[in-house]
Design an enzyme around this catalytic site. Structure first.
Site, short mmCIF file in Angstrom:
data_model
loop_
_atom_site.label_atom_id
_atom_site.label_comp_id
_atom_site.label_asym_id
_atom_site.label_seq_id
_atom_site.Cartn_x
_atom_site.Cartn_y
_atom_site.Cartn_z
CG ASP A 278 -9.30 116.37 -48.90
OD1 ASP A 278 -8.61 116.64 -48.22
OD2 ASP A 278 -9.58 116.32 -50.05
CG ASP B 220 -10.83 114.32 -53.21
OD1 ASP B 220 -9.84 113.77 -52.49
OD2 ASP B 220 -10.01 115.21 -53.90
CG ASP C 203 -8.34 112.75 -48.84
OD1 ASP C 203 -9.28 112.99 -49.39
OD2 ASP C 203 -8.42 112.70 -47.97
#
EC number: 7.6.2.-
Length: 1180
Positions: free
Chosen positions: A513, A878, A882
């Protein structure tokens, strides 16, 4: 297999789910291709035959049926139709290796009360149709669910309705009569619209609640904690301990009393420790998930009732206390707002504001409507009611169906790992078993030739099996991952699935990410680009200097911040944005005196400073009437505001520049919008667009709450751009470069702007300066034209977030160099490729490096598509947007302060991607150590096997305490300590082999055994040639013919060999640190070697207990130590030659075979042909 085996996957009626495959009941983590369900019912004759077989074989079949339950089911029951089944056999096939997992479950029945299945009149639709039918299934299907199976027993008790269901891994599956199949119990939010959820705010009657509880079960996450007697039976009947019991009985029959006693004591201690640890872990997990509280629910007619949380069912309406508390279930918020801490589930440490679910005909989905859903196990920090006296939430999921239940299920039933190493290890053990069989045949022949009694032959032959097949192998292999898990924990990386550590050593691609992972969490406001007419004004570095107007009010109010203990909390970007304006947030649950009605919040301007403000009069407070929170899928948020003196309220929208511009009136968007956007995103800045729209007058907060999102977020006027600086974390670039040096692909998967993502990719080294980057742009089919796909070089000025200049596109040429090409594409383009260009998708994935504007579900889909290409995929994020990708990845690492997260097997407390190479290094070290330990345990068994065969030939054997010294003092010590060697400090390009049955491993085993055999036979024949040698009495069997010279020499030499082999297979580089760093292991080797040297030279006190013959010839003793030295040098030379020369020899003798992995084949294809095609026209 029964003829009535029914597949559980396929088309299903609306509102019902199929049996979700996978160990964690999670479709995203599914690794199966098909499931079959077979029904069995009772048969009197089979039951009689079953008991006869068990009785005649002294209960031994019961043990076999415990290990192979399907055998017992087929012997005791007969196949039948699922409609009449009492026992079900669930067969799950792994999609990768076609192996099957078998489970047996019992079908249960439960009488449903006489309460009505219809809800109260308040929750009926306008057409009179019941909306309480959970799952909003088609009319009639709900009654099939509760049926409403009328059995013969039901007839006798007055035609009571009976529910048939079974439980599998915590989930409940019910029988649908009309479908003639079992389906997972439907959830309230499946197939139901948001309007349907809002209609449930009146609650359920007590009778309806009882009916639903019978169908859904209690709202508890039940963790079974077995008693010590039950655990003892389970542990004692484990095949490992069954083999130990067989071995102990055999050793006792062979008069090995001390050895049998020690193994019995060690096994007993091991069982006791295992029982204690298992029960303690179960109790800890049960206490962790146990959640029992009194909650207030609504009842029809406006009544409220306090019930235990275990009584909750989907459809209940909760009244949430203002002071907050833990959520006992998953629920959709239908009135009020809540500030929630979800760190225990998502790893997101920032409190999240949850707002009321908007009404509408669209289907409700917990993932899509995360901002309106309260998840079980999360902590509500505060709850505020604005419309009405209470904060209300409608229960959508209970028990194991909740988010917390998913976490517990993933711990209780981890996804099986399809890893070649584990399969090969089982095959190797099978090969050792075959070797044991051959040795047994040889021993029978030798012992028979030596005129050994028949009973002694049987005992000795079976004893050889306990020598060849090492029973301690599983424990030794487990120690490797436990050491790695412990080292990771000390570095702040927590792992709830230790077996996944080895997978970390095989990673070939890692997805990252961007925001909060590659870049800093916080954002700094660089300034605002206002808009005047259709032209951008210069950047204003300090937004507080803006004149009072829509842009300043948008910056001050378009956010989802809330006050918690007098401190603003929320998204870091929102905090920085509001801070730059100087405005202050005040939340007033009562009426706002300035506006004259109740509001969600009030934003008050700073003290008026005319010399700093470009304004003629001081600003006034602005009241927030309604919020539409940020949605990752929509990439925007909006608010409805009003202020004293305003003729009408206004709506402010903030979000992705491309998307917000698309929602604006084209006349308000400057013609140089794309160029202005690129000028900032190309420099790595994060850009957010703001827009506004006047709304019809709304007299109250209640009226504002009725506005729909589509009404608010359409026909907007662009106000300007907010430019924010998001710096790379200092650890990002070194880690990315280290991964690339080791040939591990680094891929960025972000929801941010494509241009910004590309700039960050170049900045951190994902795309080197000399490498070409190509934008992939796709368009949907429209006006009779098919979907198109174009590849545009990034260096060309034509590629600006998909906006192209046809006059310049064709003039740009790039020298084809497939090895250095990177593709960058957006989420919409990815979706078009998946749908319209599926054949090109693998090629795009193999060269794709930047995936921007990706929605959460697209991130998950990307990971799954990469796995289809046979990549071993890692994902680091994090945990906020996700979750699905982290769970789907082979190795998911969540950056969070929590020790365990629902989203991934690994959780790192360090806030940077430094944890990724740590996990990879530990994975490689653990995998390489596993190979070494496996080789050592195999060599140890084979060494002892050779010793025993040599001694069997002359009708003797190792002594009782000799076995004890070898197995416990020597082998166990070194096997445990050799795994302590830590990982290499630097990642190398070479990955550890994943196949145990490979030429290097098998060559090492074979040559080491040739050397071991040669040394032992050499020592044996040298002994026979000595003038002082006295042969043993072959007419007396071992251990009665001990001590003797033959035994003494073979035992002494083999004892050294166990130490030599341990040191030889414990090489350090390239995956582990040098051997000398493992101090405990070296100390153990030194001490044991010293004892053995003393035992050869000066037997002393150990001579008698070990039954050794005293050798007085010092020259011969030194000769034995010379053989040991020769063995030592030979073993290390063999390993060195095999490591350095064998690969080269194999390459010369046989060209390296091309990898069969799909992504490797694609890489070879792309290296041979120029791809992708550069601007010669779009693909259609």
């Amino acid at each position: 297999m029964s003829a009535d085996s029914s597949p559980l996957v396929g088309s299903t009626p609306t509102g019902y789910g199929t049996l979700t495959i996978g160990t964690s009941i999670d479709p995203l983590s599914s690794s199966v291709s098909s499931v079959r369900l077979s029904g069995y019912c009772g048969s009197p004759w089979r039951v009689i035959g079953y008991h006869v077989v068990v009785w005649m074989m002294a209960g031994i079949p019961l043990l076999l049926f415990r290990w192979k339950p399907l055998w017992g089911v087929r012997l005791r029951l007969r196949p039948c139709n699922l409609a009449h089944a009492e026992t079900l056999v669930i067969e799950i096939r792994d999609k990768e290796d076609s192996s099957w997992q078998l489970f047996t479950v019992q079908v249960q029945t439960e009488a449903i009360g006489e309460g009505s299945l219809e809800p109260s009149p308040q929750s009926q639709a306008e057409d009179g149709r019941s909306q309480a039918a959970v799952g909003a299934v088609p009319e009639g299907a709900w009654k099939d669910t509760a049926q409403l199976h009328k059995s013969e027993e039901a007839v006798s008790v007055g035609q009571k309705r009976v529910l048939r269901y079974y439980l599998f891994q915590g989930q409940r599956y019910i029988w649908i009569e009309t479908q003639q199949a079992f389906y997972q119990v439907s959830l309230l939010d499946h197939g139901r619209s948001c309007d349907d959820v809002h209609r449930s705010r009146h609650g359920l009657s007590l009778q309806d609640q009882m009916v639903r509880k019978a169908i859904y079960g209690p709202n508890v996450i039940s963790i079974p904690v077995k008693s010590y007697p039950q655990l003892l039976v389970d542990e004692a009947l484990n095949p490992y301990y069954g083999f130990q019991a067989f071995s102990i009985a055999l050793w006792l029959a062979d008069h090995y009393y001390w050895y049998a006693l020690c193994i019995f004591l060690i096994s007993s201690i091991s069982i006791c420790l295992s029982l204690y640890k298992t029960r303690k872990q179960s109790q800890t997990l049960r206490d962790m998930v146990k959640l029992s509280m009194r909650v207030c629910v609504c009842r029809p007619g406006g009544e409220e009732e306090w019930v235990d949380s275990s009584e909750l069912v989907p459809g209940d309406c909760l009244v949430l206390p203002q002071e907050g508390g833990l959520m006992p279930c998953d629920a959709a918020l239908v009135a009020g707002e809540c500030m929630v801490n979800e760190s225990s589930l998502t790893g997101e440490s920032i409190p999240v504001l949850k707002t009321a679910l908007p009404e509408g005909l669209g289907p409700y989905c917990a993932e899509t409507h995360r901002r309106h859903t309260l998840f079980c196990g999360t902590l509500i920090l505060q709850a505020r009611a604005y419309v009405g006296p209470h904060v209300l939430a409608v229960v959508t999921r209970t028990g194991f169906c909740t988010a917390k239940g998913g976490l517990v299920s993933s711990i209780l039933h981890p996804r099986p790992i399809n890893f070649k190493f584990y399969k090969h290890s089982m095959k190797f053990v099978a090969a050792l078993s075959v070797l044991a069989l051959l040795g047994t045949i040889y021993s029978i022949f030798i012992l028979y030739r030596n005129r050994v009694p028949l009973n002694e032959i049987v005992i000795r032959a079976l004893d050889l099996v306990t020598v060849v097949v090492p029973p301690a192998l599983p424990a030794a292999m487990t120690v490797c991952t436990l050491y790695a898990q412990s080292r990771l924990r000390r570095q702040g990386i927590f792992c709830i699935h230790p077996l996944r550590i080895n997978l970390g050593g095989k990673l070939q691609l890692v997805c990252f990410d961007k925001t909060g992972t590659l870049t800093e969490d916080g954002l700094d406001v660089m300034g605002v680009v206002p808009l005047k007419g259709q032209a951008f004004l210069p950047l204003v570095p300090e937004p507080r200097r803006l004149p009072v107007g829509p842009l300043l009010r948008a910056l001050a109010t378009c956010h989802a911040l809330s006050r918690l203990q007098d401190t603003p909390v929320g998204d870091p970007m929102d905090l920085k944005m509001v801070e730059s304006t100087g405005w202050v947030l005040e939340e007033e649950p009562a009426a706002d005196s300035a506006f004259g009605t109740q509001v969600l919040a009030v934003m008050r301007p700073p003290l008026w400073e005319p010399q700093l403000q470009a304004m003629e009069e001081p600003p006034v407070p602005v009241s927030v009437l309604h919020r539409f929170p940020f949605s990752s899928a929509l990439q925007r948020m909006s608010v409805v505001v009003a202020w004293p003196g305003a003729t009408q309220p206004e709506a402010y929208v903030k979000g992705s520049p491309e998307l917000v511009a698309g929602l604006c009136n084209p006349e308000t968007v400057p013609t140089d919008f794309a160029q202005m956007l690129q000028s900032y995103t190309a420099a790595g800045y994060r850009v957010v667009a703001l827009a506004s729209k006047p709304l019809p007058t709304v007299p109250s907060l209640e009226a504002a709450q009725q506005l729909t999102r589509d009404t608010v977020e359409g026909d907007l006027s662009l106000l300007g751009l907010l430019v924010m600086r998001n710096l790379l974390k200092p650890q990002t670039t070194p880690v990315i470069q280290a991964l690339r040096r080791t040939r591990i692909r680094a891929v960025m998967v972000t929801g941010d702007n494509l241009q910004t993502a590309v700039t960050v990719a170049r900045g951190c080294g994902m795309v080197a300066p000399q490498e070409h980057l190509i934008i992939v742009h796709a368009t949907h089919p429209e006006r009779g034209q098919p979907a198109s796909l174009e590849f545009l070089p990034m260096e060309s000025p034509t590629a600006v977030n998909g906006v192209k200049d046809p006059d310049q596109a064709a003039s740009y040429t790039v020298e084809p160099d497939p090895r250095s090409r990177h593709l960058a594409l957006s989420g919409p383009t990815f979706g078009i490729i998946v749908k319209h260009f599926p054949k090109l998708l693998p090629k795009v994935l193999v060269q794709g490096t930047v995936f921007a504007r990706m929605a959460p579900e697209q991130k998950t889909e990307l990971v799954c598509e990469l796995q289809k290409l046979q990549y071993c995929v890692g994902m680091c994020g994090d945990g906020a947007n996700d979750c699905g990708a982290l769970k789907a990845a082979d190795v998911g690492i969540s950056l969070s302060q929590a020790e365990a997260s629902v989203v991934s097997p690994f959780t790192s407390s360090m806030a940077s991607i430094e944890c990724v190479p740590m996990v990879i290094r530990e994975g490689r070290c653990s995998l390489d150590t596993s190979f070494s330990v496996f080789k050592y345990m195999a060599l140890y068994s084979l060494t002892q096997f050779i010793s025993v065969l040599i001694l069997y030939t002359i009708n003797t054997n190792l002594g009782d305490l000799q076995f004890l010294a070898i197995d416990l003092v020597i082998t166990t010590t070194v096997a445990v300590l050799m795994s302590r060697t830590g990982p290499a400090l630097v990642l190398g390009r070479v990955r550890p082999p994943g196949a145990l049955l490979s030429v290097p491993v098998l060559s090492s085993l074979l040559l080491q055994m040739v050397l071991v055999t040669g040394v032992q036979l050499g020592g044996y024949f040298l002994t026979l040639a000595q003038p002082w040698f006295v042969p043993l009495n072959r007419t007396v069997a071992a251990p009665d013919n001990l001590p003797n010279y033959e035994n003494t020499v073979v035992f002494s030499l083999s004892s050294f060999q166990y130490l030599i082999l341990a040191a030889a297979v414990s090489k350090g580089a390239p995956f582990r640190r040098p051997l000398y760093t493992n101090v405990p292991f070296l100390v153990a080797l030194a001490l044991l070697s010293s004892v053995l040297v003393g035992l050869v030279l000066v037997p002393g006190l150990l001579q008698g207990p070990l039954a050794l013959r005293n050798i007085t010839d010092t020259g011969f003793k030194l000769l034995l130590l010379g053989l040991v030295t020769l063995n030592f040098v030979g073993a290390f030379m063999l390993e060195s030659v095999l490591d350095q020369c064998l690969p080269a020899c194999l390459r010369r003798l046989r060209p390296k075979r091309a990898s069969k992995k799909r992504f490797k084949q694609l890489e070879r294809e792309l290296a041979e042909q120029p791809w992708p095609p550069l601007p010669a026209g779009p693909l259609r």
